[in-house]
Design a protein around this motif. Structure first.
Motif, short mmCIF file in Angstrom:
data_model
loop_
_atom_site.label_atom_id
_atom_site.label_comp_id
_atom_site.label_asym_id
_atom_site.label_seq_id
_atom_site.Cartn_x
_atom_site.Cartn_y
_atom_site.Cartn_z
N HIS A 52 0.95 -1.32 -0.01
CA HIS A 52 -0.17 0.01 0.16
C HIS A 52 0.86 1.37 -0.05
N ASN A 53 1.69 1.51 1.05
CA ASN A 53 2.77 2.66 1.16
C ASN A 53 3.43 2.52 -0.25
N LEU A 54 4.04 1.38 -0.83
CA LEU A 54 4.68 1.66 -1.85
C LEU A 54 4.00 2.25 -3.12
N ARG A 55 2.91 1.93 -3.26
CA ARG A 55 1.94 2.25 -4.33
C ARG A 55 1.89 3.88 -4.16
N ASP A 56 1.42 4.29 -3.11
CA ASP A 56 1.38 5.63 -3.10
C ASP A 56 2.88 6.56 -3.22
N PHE A 57 3.79 5.64 -2.87
CA PHE A 57 5.19 6.53 -3.04
C PHE A 57 5.56 6.63 -4.60
N LEU A 58 4.99 5.32 -5.25
CA LEU A 58 5.53 5.31 -6.67
C LEU A 58 4.50 6.02 -7.52
N ALA A 59 3.25 6.15 -7.01
CA ALA A 59 2.47 7.10 -7.85
C ALA A 59 2.68 8.50 -7.86
N GLN A 60 3.50 8.90 -6.92
CA GLN A 60 4.11 10.47 -7.25
C GLN A 60 5.07 10.57 -8.19
N ARG A 61 5.90 9.30 -8.46
CA ARG A 61 6.95 9.53 -9.34
C ARG A 61 6.98 8.82 -10.74
N SER A 62 5.94 7.95 -10.87
CA SER A 62 5.73 7.16 -12.37
C SER A 62 4.57 7.02 -12.54
N GLY A 63 4.16 6.91 -13.74
CA GLY A 63 2.93 6.68 -14.52
C GLY A 63 2.43 5.40 -14.39
N ASP A 64 3.45 4.55 -14.15
CA ASP A 64 3.34 3.14 -14.09
C ASP A 64 3.40 2.46 -12.77
N ALA A 65 2.77 3.00 -11.83
CA ALA A 65 2.94 2.88 -10.34
C ALA A 65 2.59 1.20 -10.06
N VAL A 66 1.25 0.96 -10.75
CA VAL A 66 0.96 -0.27 -10.01
C VAL A 66 1.78 -1.48 -10.60
N ARG A 67 2.05 -1.35 -11.84
CA ARG A 67 2.90 -2.39 -12.49
C ARG A 67 4.39 -2.46 -11.97
N LEU A 68 4.91 -1.24 -11.64
CA LEU A 68 5.99 -1.36 -10.84
C LEU A 68 6.29 -1.79 -9.49
N MET A 69 5.19 -1.48 -9.04
CA MET A 69 5.13 -2.01 -7.67
C MET A 69 4.94 -3.62 -7.39
N ASP A 70 3.94 -4.31 -8.45
CA ASP A 70 3.94 -5.64 -8.39
C ASP A 70 5.16 -6.26 -8.77
N VAL A 71 5.92 -5.93 -10.00
CA VAL A 71 7.10 -6.46 -10.15
C VAL A 71 8.14 -6.35 -9.08
N ALA A 72 8.29 -5.28 -8.39
CA ALA A 72 9.31 -5.00 -7.53
C ALA A 72 9.08 -5.81 -6.10
N LEU A 73 8.08 -5.94 -5.95
CA LEU A 73 7.61 -6.89 -4.83
C LEU A 73 7.87 -8.15 -5.04
N VAL A 74 7.79 -8.69 -6.20
CA VAL A 74 7.94 -10.09 -6.54
C VAL A 74 9.31 -10.43 -6.76
N HIS A 75 10.12 -9.20 -7.27
CA HIS A 75 11.63 -9.63 -7.57
C HIS A 75 12.40 -9.56 -6.27
N CYS A 76 11.88 -8.64 -5.11
CA CYS A 76 12.65 -8.39 -4.05
C CYS A 76 11.86 -9.52 -3.01
N ASN A 77 11.11 -10.51 -3.48
CA ASN A 77 10.58 -11.41 -2.24
C ASN A 77 9.82 -10.79 -1.30
N ILE A 78 9.07 -9.76 -1.47
CA ILE A 78 8.33 -9.13 -0.49
C ILE A 78 6.87 -9.47 -0.34
N GLY A 79 6.44 -10.09 0.58
CA GLY A 79 4.89 -10.79 0.43
C GLY A 79 3.80 -9.53 0.34
N ALA A 80 2.55 -9.85 -0.31
CA ALA A 80 1.77 -8.76 -0.21
C ALA A 80 1.12 -8.40 1.00
N GLY A 81 1.48 -9.00 1.98
CA GLY A 81 0.94 -8.69 3.49
C GLY A 81 1.94 -8.24 4.29
#
Ligand code: SAM
Length: 283
Positions: free
Chosen positions: A230-259
């Motif tokens: 949630h917090n990452l999406r807000d952070f990225l929304a201010q910096r990228s037009g592609d926030a949701v995709r970027l967030m999803d890929v980043a979390l998977v790549h860095c092995n950070i669970g959705a919860g």
């Protein structure tokens, strides 16, 4: 000049302040450390050699300054109180480089030193340490006395209630070692809260963090109860037009669970996430 101040006696300090037309101002966190044994231990913990340059933040009436000079340090001290500055100049003349003003801004124009000592005023302690780290002003070693709860945040580990963006900020550059707890009675006037001394040793292995590292950790802790996602999406929304995709890929790549929440992540997790995002947002 022989030093006329008895730093260990509240009544002598009171009398000295009265004679000089000065007071202990709460607004500047003016609580004097009246235990010589503790002052000596703090200086021992700094571990400098004769001739080394030391910054002192908030020298007050010079209790720690006198010991630093006795041990051969080249001291640059930052003091905001004009009356205290007058006393310090009389006591130490040209042996002390005195920067009169607000340490929060004055340090930027002052030659760097490898060591820093400070019985830090409550209202600026955490901010000053954070500024040094974020602005890249590093010390080989710092020994600071600070409000106990701030000290606990500085040395906190993941999964604990004190773990915060400030814990990660400190750990990103330093190995943080809590030292002794100082009860209010160690000071004159006695504050209502306990203090703690902390030693920070510069990490020789600290990585180069991308510019977004510090804003990112603050953003991920901004709403502690919310997930990293949630917090990452807000952070990225201010910096990228592609926030949701970027967030999803980043979390998977860095092995950070959705919860996952920020308090579950280690310094290595935050570092990996910041490096991946910096790279992805550049490309
Ligand atoms: N070093 C002395 C001692 O240990 O007894 C005094 C420490 S007292 C807790 C904090 C000192 O920091 C005071 O002398 C106060 O005037 C000074 N101070 C407060 N805010 C400051 C600031 N923004 N910049 C520089 N000095 C400051």
């Amino acid at each position: 000049m022989c030093n006329p101040i008895n730093y260990d006696s509240p009544s002598a300090l009171r009398a000295f302040l009265d004679t000089e037309g000065l007071g202990a101002r709460k607004q500047f966190g003016q609580n004097f450390l009246i235990r010589r044994d503790i002052r000596t231990r703090l200086i021992d913990a700094l571990g400098f050699e004769r001739g080394d340059a030391v910054w002192e933040i908030g020298p007050g009436l010079g209790a720690m300054t006198a010991l630093l000079l006795e041990r051969g340090a080249q001291v640059t001290a930052f003091e905001i109180d004009q009356g205290f500055c007058r006393v310090l100049r009389n006591l130490f003349d040209e042996r002390l480089t005195l920067i009169e003003g607000d340490a929060l801004s004055a340090w930027r124009d002052t030659d760097a030193a490898p060591y820093l000592l400070g019985n830090l005023p409550y209202n600026i302690g955490a901010r000053l340490i954070a500024d040094f780290i974020e602005q890249g002003r590093f010390f080989q070693r710092m020994v600071v006395t600070i409000q106990r709860e701030v000290a606990q945040r500085m040395s906190a580990h993941p999964h604990t209630k004190n773990y915060s963006s400030f814990s990660i900020l400190c750990a990103s550059a330093y190995t943080v070692t809590p030292l002794m707890v100082l009860k209010g009675a160690c000071f004159y006037p006695a504050p209502h809260v306990d203090s703690q001394a902390v030693r920070l040793d510069l990490r020789p292995d600290r990585p180069r963090y991308p510019a977004l590292f510090y804003p990112l950790i603050r953003a991920l802790f901004s709403s502690r109860r919310k997930t990293v996602k949630h917090n990452l999406r807000d952070f990225l929304a201010q910096r990228s037009g592609d926030a949701v995709r970027l967030m999803d890929v980043a979390l998977v790549h860095c092995n950070i669970g959705a919860g996952a929440r920020a308090e579950n992540l280690s310094l290595d997790d935050f570092t990996a996430l910041a490096l991946w995002l910096a790279d992805a947002m550049q490309g």
